[in-house]
Scaffold this motif. Structure first.
Motif, PDB file in Angstrom:
ATOM      1  N   GLU A 186       0.816  -1.203   0.000  1.00 21.20           N
ATOM      2  CA  GLU A 186       0.000   0.000   0.000  1.00 21.20           C
ATOM      3  C   GLU A 186       0.855   1.261   0.000  1.00 21.20           C
ATOM      4  OE1 GLU A 186      -3.237   0.371  -0.203  1.00 21.20           O
ATOM      5  OE2 GLU A 186      -3.665  -1.761  -0.340  1.00 21.20           O
ATOM      6  N   LYS A 187       2.109   1.136   0.467  1.00 20.85           N
ATOM      7  CA  LYS A 187       2.976   2.309   0.563  1.00 20.85           C
ATOM      8  C   LYS A 187       3.630   2.648  -0.775  1.00 20.85           C
ATOM      9  CE  LYS A 187       4.119   1.389   5.412  1.00 20.85           C
ATOM     10  NZ  LYS A 187       5.215   1.126   6.379  1.00 20.85           N
ATOM     11  N   HIS A 188       3.511   1.785  -1.763  1.00 21.52           N
ATOM     12  CA  HIS A 188       4.186   1.995  -3.040  1.00 21.52           C
ATOM     13  C   HIS A 188       3.172   1.936  -4.173  1.00 21.52           C
ATOM     14  CE1 HIS A 188       7.334   0.489  -0.285  1.00 21.52           C
ATOM     15  NE2 HIS A 188       8.111   1.338  -0.916  1.00 21.52           N
ATOM     16  N   LYS A 189       2.231   2.852  -4.160  1.00 22.24           N
ATOM     17  CA  LYS A 189       1.258   2.957  -5.236  1.00 22.24           C
ATOM     18  C   LYS A 189       1.925   3.522  -6.489  1.00 22.24           C
ATOM     19  CE  LYS A 189      -2.472   1.551  -3.073  1.00 22.24           C
ATOM     20  NZ  LYS A 189      -3.255   0.393  -3.518  1.00 22.24           N
ATOM     21  N   MET A 228      -2.908   1.451  -8.313  1.00 21.57           N
ATOM     22  CA  MET A 228      -2.764   2.854  -8.693  1.00 21.57           C
ATOM     23  C   MET A 228      -3.063   3.774  -7.508  1.00 21.57           C
ATOM     24  SD  MET A 228      -4.499   2.887 -12.491  1.00 21.57           S
ATOM     25  CE  MET A 228      -4.258   4.660 -12.663  1.00 21.57           C
ATOM     26  N   SER A 229      -2.351   4.888  -7.472  1.00 19.22           N
ATOM     27  CA  SER A 229      -2.632   5.891  -6.453  1.00 19.22           C
ATOM     28  C   SER A 229      -3.928   6.642  -6.757  1.00 19.22           C
ATOM     29  CB  SER A 229      -1.466   6.880  -6.358  1.00 19.22           C
ATOM     30  OG  SER A 229      -1.247   7.510  -7.608  1.00 19.22           O
ATOM     31  N   ARG A 230      -4.298   6.726  -8.030  1.00 16.38           N
ATOM     32  CA  ARG A 230      -5.560   7.361  -8.451  1.00 16.38           C
ATOM     33  C   ARG A 230      -6.306   6.398  -9.362  1.00 16.38           C
ATOM     34  NH1 ARG A 230      -3.306  13.068 -10.555  1.00 16.38           N
ATOM     35  NH2 ARG A 230      -1.663  11.667 -11.271  1.00 16.38           N
ATOM     36  N   SER A 265       1.891   5.563 -10.266  1.00 13.91           N
ATOM     37  CA  SER A 265       1.275   6.717 -10.905  1.00 13.91           C
ATOM     38  C   SER A 265       0.537   6.284 -12.168  1.00 13.91           C
ATOM     39  CB  SER A 265       2.346   7.755 -11.240  1.00 13.91           C
ATOM     40  OG  SER A 265       3.254   7.237 -12.206  1.00 13.91           O
TER      41      SER A 265
END
Length: 586
Positions: A63-66, A342-344, A68
């Motif tokens: 979860e800490k390495h989403k 993905m972060s988004r 881009s």
């Protein structure tokens, strides 16, 4: 894999032979604690294949390495570069230049539309009005356990977060998304099919990506045969090299098993991820070198009869092109894993980035370029993998062939782990259930994947799967028909037919015309806006008609590709086997 740490300082429970009472020593886990651990491990096991599939695409699971949007685009493109991509010139050989370029674009649009549907269905089910419905059902299922698990408190969503586009529920994989659409849409009309749909989609994923593993074995075997035949052409009659030269391609899967078996038996992801990174470097460098040889290699003009075939080809072979192209264009197995990393994630198939759309543009352009220029260069001489068409007396081309073969070999283990873990979920549940039926008194460690019993079954299943890829590769050594067969059956089902059913169910009723991924209409229209509401209703009707017509066309197209591709590919495979049998007898 998920492991449960045992309490080293606590003695084991004392169990009598009749299993009537289980006195627990001080400090030992209680029966409720055991049940809670088993439920927790079951939930974690359901996400194991997601973690492994993400690792296969080089996606960070933490979860800490989403990632881009641009990184997601690169992962989408990278996930499609493999056996299907290298077979695109052979796919154009079945349809010609004009229809090849047009067909790749049409298939790309169809795949994009259906993959967008999958993403938007998954995201909509994890947000908005479906959150309360799904959580209420999950909580009711957990009520039988007397709410022993404190995690239920975290399942209460604040009212301020409901009915919006925030992704509130945990990630869903492809089979769960298909089942949820059938269960919660169309007023529950198709809820009785949800369980079957989940199992069918899971089995299709296992079979399809197991077929990809077989393609990898065929590419590795063909490359080894070409290189060995080249270096043993002038061997002395009494040498072992002379015996190897001209050996049938059907023996090479057994020879390459020396490399395949050790790589395929690696279970832990942390040991496989470095192989994935090295494989990506080898395959990407090999792809660049292939384009170099196509444009700047030795120019060998095509024969007049080959030039005539560059423009048109009998339509009976078009289904073969569709199968090969789908095998190269489809990335449905990795789609939701990339979205979950993905972060988004809302920008994968939505504004402002539209990452999926941009990645499909790149994928279609790369496949069209390789298929077009590769076929224009080699014509009817196109092999099932374009790397086999590179010059045989060129040191650089030999290095490139070895790099691509090594990339395929290193990808084999991680790809097999995806297939194995999907199959292991079903087998493991049966093993645990059968063990529970024989005795009611089991230590919780009996269900642990690190237990000797389950470990033995896991490696036995994995070894059987590896041997299966070798046996099938011996029976079907031709790469081209195999790639087309996997694409025609597997990716037609997963990439077109199943998503078409999902979208049809989603918009089954007139009131279900709310756009995927958008907030529900709040119904506060006034009388002054009556005309606008009528126009909106007419627009919804028109969109619904167009959508169903489009889905009907895609369904017919996918069915033709599935049936036609399966028929012609199996026919070609059987004919090739018959020719080989005749040549052996002579």
């Amino acid at each position: 894999m998920v492991e449960v740490q045992s309490q080293a300082t606590s003695p084991k429970p004392v169990i009598n032979k009749r299993c009537t009472e289980v006195p627990m020593a001080v400090g030992s886990p209680t029966a409720s604690e055991m049940r809670r651990r088993r439920r927790r491990r079951s939930r974690l096991m359901s996400t194991t294949s997601s973690v492994v599939s993400a690792a296969a695409a080089g996606i960070p699971a933490s979860e800490k390495h989403k990632i881009s949007n641009n990184e997601a685009l690169m992962h989408m493109v990278k996930a499609t570069i493999g056996g299907g991509f290298l077979a695109m010139p052979d796919a154009f050989h079945n349809i010609g230049i004009v229809m090849g370029v047009v067909g790749t674009a049409v298939l790309g649009l169809s795949v994009l539309n259906m993959m967008s549907c999958i993403v938007r269905c998954s995201q909509t089910l994890r947000s908005g009005k479906y959150v309360d419905i799904i959580l209420a059902e999950q909580n009711s299922n957990n009520a039988g356990a007397k709410r022993e698990n404190d995690d239920n408190d975290d399942r209460k969503i604040p009212p301020t977060l409901r009915y919006n586009n925030e992704l509130l529920l945990p990630p869903m994989d492809y089979p769960d998304t298909v089942a949820a659409v059938l269960k919660y849409r169309a007023r529950g009309r198709f809820a009785w099919l949800a369980s079957f749909a989940r199992k069918f989609t899971s089995i299709s994923l296992v079979a399809t990506y197991y077929g990809v593993n077989i393609i990898y074995v065929c590419i590795l075997s063909s490359t080894c045969k070409q290189l060995i035949d080249q270096y043993t052409a002038n061997a002395a009659v009494d040498s072992w090299s002379y015996l190897v030269h001209g050996l049938s391609i059907r023996w090479y899967p057994i020879l390459t098993a020396v490399l395949i078996v050790p790589v395929g038996m690696v279970r832990l992801i942390k040991y496989l991820v470095p192989f994935s990174v090295a494989a990506n470097v080898c395959i990407l460098a090999g792809t660049v070198a292939v384009f170099y040889f196509i444009f700047f290699g030795d120019n060998r003009p095509l024969a007049p009869e080959e030039q005539a075939k560059l423009i048109v080809w009998p339509a009976t072979r078009w289904s073969l092109f569709a199968g090969s192209a789908l095998c190269s264009l489809e990335g449905v197995g990795m789609l939701l894993h990339i979205e979950n990393a993905m972060s988004r994630p809302l920008e994968l198939a939505g504004p402002p980035s539209y990452t999926l759309h941009r990645s499909m543009v790149v994928i279609v352009m790369m496949n069209s370029a390789l298929g077009l220029f590769g076929y224009m260069r080699y014509g009817d001489r196109c092999e099932g993998s374009i790397s086999l068409n590179l010059p045989q007396n060129n040191r650089l081309s030999e290095v490139i062939k070895i790099m691509i073969a090594l990339g395929i070999l290193m990808t084999y283990g991680l790809q097999l782990t995806v297939t194995t873990d999907l199959a292991w979920q079903g087998l493991r549940s049966k093993l645990v259930r059968s063990k529970g039926e024989t005795t009611d008194c089991r230590d919780v460690t009996d269900d642990d994947d690190s237990s000797p019993r389950l470990t033995t079954y896991y490696y036995l299943m994995r070894s059987i799967l590896i041997v299966g890829t070798i046996i099938v590769a011996m029976a079907i050594p031709d790469i081209g028909p195999l790639v087309s067969l996997v694409g025609s059956i597997g990716f037609s089902l997963l990439g077109l037919i199943v998503p078409v059913i999902m979208e049809t169910v989603w918009y089954w009723y007139d009131e279900d015309n709310d756009d995927l991924g958008q907030n529900c209409y709040d119904g506060t229209a006034t009388t002054a806006n009556g005309a606008k509401s009528m126009l909106s209703a007419r627009g919804n009707i028109c969109r619904r008609i167009v959508r169903h017509v489009k889905n009907m066309i895609l369904l017919v197209f996918a069915t033709v590709a599935l049936v036609g591709g399966a028929f012609y590919n199996i026919r070609d495979i059987v004919n090739k086997a018959s020719e080989d049998a005749v040549s052996y007898s002579v």
